[in-house]
Design a protein around this motif. Structure first.
Motif, PDB file in Angstrom:
ATOM      1  N   GLU A   4       0.744  -1.635   0.244  1.00 38.08           N
ATOM      2  CA  GLU A   4      -0.067   0.201  -0.085  1.00 38.08           C
ATOM      3  C   GLU A   4       0.604   0.829  -0.042  1.00 38.08           C
ATOM      4  OE1 GLU A   4      -1.818   1.055   3.658  1.00 38.08           O
ATOM      5  OE2 GLU A   4      -0.230  -0.781   5.104  1.00 38.08           O
ATOM      6  N   THR A   5       0.241   2.285  -0.672  1.00 38.57           N
ATOM      7  CA  THR A   5       1.104   3.401  -0.273  1.00 38.57           C
ATOM      8  C   THR A   5       0.390   4.618  -0.013  1.00 38.57           C
ATOM      9  OG1 THR A   5       1.756   3.499  -3.003  1.00 38.57           O
ATOM     10  CG2 THR A   5       1.901   5.534  -2.621  1.00 38.57           C
ATOM     11  N   LEU A   6       1.184   5.036   1.023  1.00 40.35           N
ATOM     12  CA  LEU A   6       0.698   5.969   1.652  1.00 40.35           C
ATOM     13  C   LEU A   6       1.569   7.555   1.694  1.00 40.35           C
ATOM     14  CD1 LEU A   6       0.831   3.570   3.702  1.00 40.35           C
ATOM     15  CD2 LEU A   6      -0.123   4.682   5.365  1.00 40.35           C
ATOM     16  N   VAL A   7       1.604   8.623   1.737  1.00 37.75           N
ATOM     17  CA  VAL A   7       2.269  10.077   1.573  1.00 37.75           C
ATOM     18  C   VAL A   7       2.191  11.012   3.185  1.00 37.75           C
ATOM     19  CG1 VAL A   7       2.244  11.849   0.291  1.00 37.75           C
ATOM     20  CG2 VAL A   7       1.468  10.347  -0.339  1.00 37.75           C
ATOM     21  N   SER A  16       6.458  16.678   1.113  1.00 37.83           N
ATOM     22  CA  SER A  16       5.751  15.177   1.480  1.00 37.83           C
ATOM     23  C   SER A  16       6.657  14.397   0.777  1.00 37.83           C
ATOM     24  CB  SER A  16       4.498  15.291   0.743  1.00 37.83           C
ATOM     25  OG  SER A  16       3.159  16.662   1.133  1.00 37.83           O
ATOM     26  N   ALA A  17       6.337  12.989   1.145  1.00 35.13           N
ATOM     27  CA  ALA A  17       7.424  11.863   0.882  1.00 35.13           C
ATOM     28  C   ALA A  17       6.202  11.328   0.726  1.00 35.13           C
ATOM     29  CB  ALA A  17       8.266  11.661   2.131  1.00 35.13           C
ATOM     30  N   SER A  18       6.445   9.833  -0.179  1.00 31.36           N
ATOM     31  CA  SER A  18       5.539   9.146  -0.419  1.00 31.36           C
ATOM     32  C   SER A  18       5.924   7.740  -0.341  1.00 31.36           C
ATOM     33  CB  SER A  18       5.413   8.784  -2.478  1.00 31.36           C
ATOM     34  OG  SER A  18       4.503   8.052  -2.575  1.00 31.36           O
ATOM     35  N   ALA A  19       5.803   6.545   0.346  1.00 28.61           N
ATOM     36  CA  ALA A  19       5.782   5.479   1.295  1.00 28.61           C
ATOM     37  C   ALA A  19       5.484   4.132   0.809  1.00 28.61           C
ATOM     38  CB  ALA A  19       5.995   5.709   2.602  1.00 28.61           C
ATOM     39  N   SER A  83      12.924  14.495  -4.070  1.00 29.62           N
ATOM     40  CA  SER A  83      13.041  14.993  -5.102  1.00 29.62           C
ATOM     41  C   SER A  83      13.397  14.294  -5.823  1.00 29.62           C
ATOM     42  CB  SER A  83      14.451  16.083  -5.094  1.00 29.62           C
ATOM     43  OG  SER A  83      14.791  14.891  -3.940  1.00 29.62           O
ATOM     44  N   HIS A  84      12.489  12.477  -5.209  1.00 30.98           N
ATOM     45  CA  HIS A  84      12.690  11.760  -6.562  1.00 30.98           C
ATOM     46  C   HIS A  84      11.272  10.435  -6.360  1.00 30.98           C
ATOM     47  CE1 HIS A  84      17.262  12.082  -6.038  1.00 30.98           C
ATOM     48  NE2 HIS A  84      16.967  11.317  -6.543  1.00 30.98           N
ATOM     49  N   GLY A  85      10.833  10.366  -7.502  1.00 32.44           N
ATOM     50  CA  GLY A  85       9.911   9.071  -6.961  1.00 32.44           C
ATOM     51  C   GLY A  85       8.303   9.650  -7.327  1.00 32.44           C
ATOM     52  N   ASP A  86       7.468   8.923  -6.812  1.00 39.93           N
ATOM     53  CA  ASP A  86       6.297   9.744  -6.625  1.00 39.93           C
ATOM     54  C   ASP A  86       6.567  11.106  -5.750  1.00 39.93           C
ATOM     55  OD1 ASP A  86       5.613   8.139  -7.655  1.00 39.93           O
ATOM     56  OD2 ASP A  86       4.431   6.536  -6.309  1.00 39.93           O
ATOM     57  N   SER A  87       7.641  11.339  -4.610  1.00 44.01           N
ATOM     58  CA  SER A  87       7.827  12.696  -3.928  1.00 44.01           C
ATOM     59  C   SER A  87       7.436  13.977  -4.945  1.00 44.01           C
ATOM     60  CB  SER A  87       8.681  12.644  -3.181  1.00 44.01           C
ATOM     61  OG  SER A  87       8.600  11.153  -1.864  1.00 44.01           O
ATOM     62  N   ALA A  88       8.362  13.259  -5.951  1.00 47.35           N
ATOM     63  CA  ALA A  88       8.856  14.423  -6.718  1.00 47.35           C
ATOM     64  C   ALA A  88       7.368  14.621  -7.253  1.00 47.35           C
ATOM     65  CB  ALA A  88       9.976  13.419  -7.558  1.00 47.35           C
ATOM     66  N   ILE A  89       7.019  14.307  -7.727  1.00 50.96           N
ATOM     67  CA  ILE A  89       5.598  14.459  -8.720  1.00 50.96           C
ATOM     68  C   ILE A  89       4.934  15.222  -7.900  1.00 50.96           C
ATOM     69  CG2 ILE A  89       3.470  13.804  -9.902  1.00 50.96           C
ATOM     70  CD1 ILE A  89       6.095  13.206 -10.978  1.00 50.96           C
ATOM     71  N   ILE A  90       4.939  15.267  -6.140  1.00 52.50           N
ATOM     72  CA  ILE A  90       3.775  15.545  -5.514  1.00 52.50           C
ATOM     73  C   ILE A  90       4.413  16.822  -5.496  1.00 52.50           C
ATOM     74  CG2 ILE A  90       3.268  15.341  -3.011  1.00 52.50           C
ATOM     75  CD1 ILE A  90       3.239  12.377  -3.669  1.00 52.50           C
TER      76      ILE A  90
END
Length: 341
Positions: A4-7, A16-19, A83-90
């Motif tokens: 599951e993905t959480l922010v 923000s950071a995606s995990a 600054s990477h992955g889904d966090s960068a998009i957010i």
């Protein structure tokens, strides 16, 4: 393996950071008494590159009849740097007016997570690769984390003293900055991107599962920008990626290794081919005479610096051996590992 993905939002920066949180398959025996693994990625990567390694770890754990309950893996987390992955998009709007985020800022996010409600009351083991080993060092060396059982560093890159003029460790980072800034801005399609990867080093030697994960999660097709509409672009912009190559924070991490080793068990895992981390750098990082006493040393076969990308199963087996030896109270012989560094 379930996921599951959480922010979560960082109170200091507002970013923000995606995990991703991973658990064993539905039919696996649950284990609330076990350890939680927390993974951080290297420069230009993202949280999903750890998935083949994490999946293999769950399989190894399920097959073991010797692990004590408190050392079995209850769950795993993998985090995207801001600054990477889904966090960068957010964070894309917030990052537009910021200079490249640093390793120290990456460390701040990691420190926030391992002291947060997400792992509250859980025994944890943190795992880093390349640039994130410096981030983990900065994140944990000045913080008391009572339930942090161990740190596992795959190809650690912290720059420990002595640091002479023209040090190759620092020059390698400068070379990476130049190469990244000169890189293409994007590709016409995912197909053309994949063709390029299959022809060029280092991607052409990556495990196919990791390459597929990189194509799926490391890039995005641009829809909003007129200049790049329809182009396939990295989620992490190159102007942000370079922030993890600058030497200052890796030097800071190098100064903190001794302190970190005094606080927690620190395990170093190296690829068989010395590339980014030379044999001399490995010996410096693991110099017991300077207080940098590693709890164990191991070498993963058939890979170089990008061990997670080239041999994820081998990395998983190295991590599992560390967990198993911790469970049984026996660690591999340091002298034998040193002989192979």
């Amino acid at each position: 393996m379930l996921s599951e993905t959480l922010v979560f939002r960082l109170p200091d920066s507002g970013l923000s950071a995606s995990a991703n949180r991973y658990g064993p398959a539905k039919d696996a025996i649950s284990n609330d008494a076990g350890v939680t693994l927390v993974f951080a990625h290297c420069s230009s990567a993202h949280k999903e590159l750890w998935e083949p390694t994490i999946s293999r770890l769950f399989d190894l754990c399920a097959a073991s009849n010797t692990l004590s309950p408190q050392w079995r893996i209850r769950e795993a987390w993998s985090l995207d740097a801001q600054s990477h992955g889904d966090s960068a998009i957010i964070n894309h709007l917030a990052l537009a007016d910021r200079q490249a985020l640093s390793i120290r800022e990456y460390a701040s996010m990691l420190n926030f997570f391992v002291t947060s409600k997400f792992v509250d009351g859980k025994d944890i083991i943190v795992v880093g690769h390349s640039a994130s080993t410096s981030a983990w060092t900065i994140a944990c060396a000045d913080t008391t984390i009572p339930r942090l059982r161990a740190l596992i560093f795959v190809e650690p890159v912290m720059v420990v003293p002595p640091i002479p003029d023209g040090d190759p460790r620092i020059m390698a980072g400068d070379t990476n900055v130049i190469g990244v800034l000169a890189r293409s801005e994007g590709w016409d399609s995912y197909a053309s991107l994949r063709r390029m990867f299959k022809k060029r080093y280092p991607w052409k030697v990556w495990d196919e599962r990791v390459l597929q994960a990189h194509l799926k999660h490391g890039f995005v097709e641009v829809t909003g920008s007129a200049a790049h509409r329809g182009r396939v672009m990295p989620k992490c912009l190159k102007t942000q990626e370079v922030g993890f190559y600058y030497a200052d924070d890796h030097v800071l991490a190098g100064k903190l290794v001794e302190k970190l080793c005094a606080l927690y068990p620190v395990h170093s895992v190296f690829g068989e081919r010395p590339e980014m981390v030379s044999l001399e750098s490995r010996k410096l990082i693991c110099d017991v005479n300077e207080g940098r006493v590693m709890a164990s040393l191991s070498v993963v076969p058939r890979c170089g610096h990008l061990a997670v990308q080239e041999n994820p199963d081998g990395v998983a087996e190295a991590i599992f051996k560390i967990i198993s030896s911790s469970s049984s109270g026996t660690l591999g012989k340091r002298s034998l590992a040193m002989a192979h560094l």
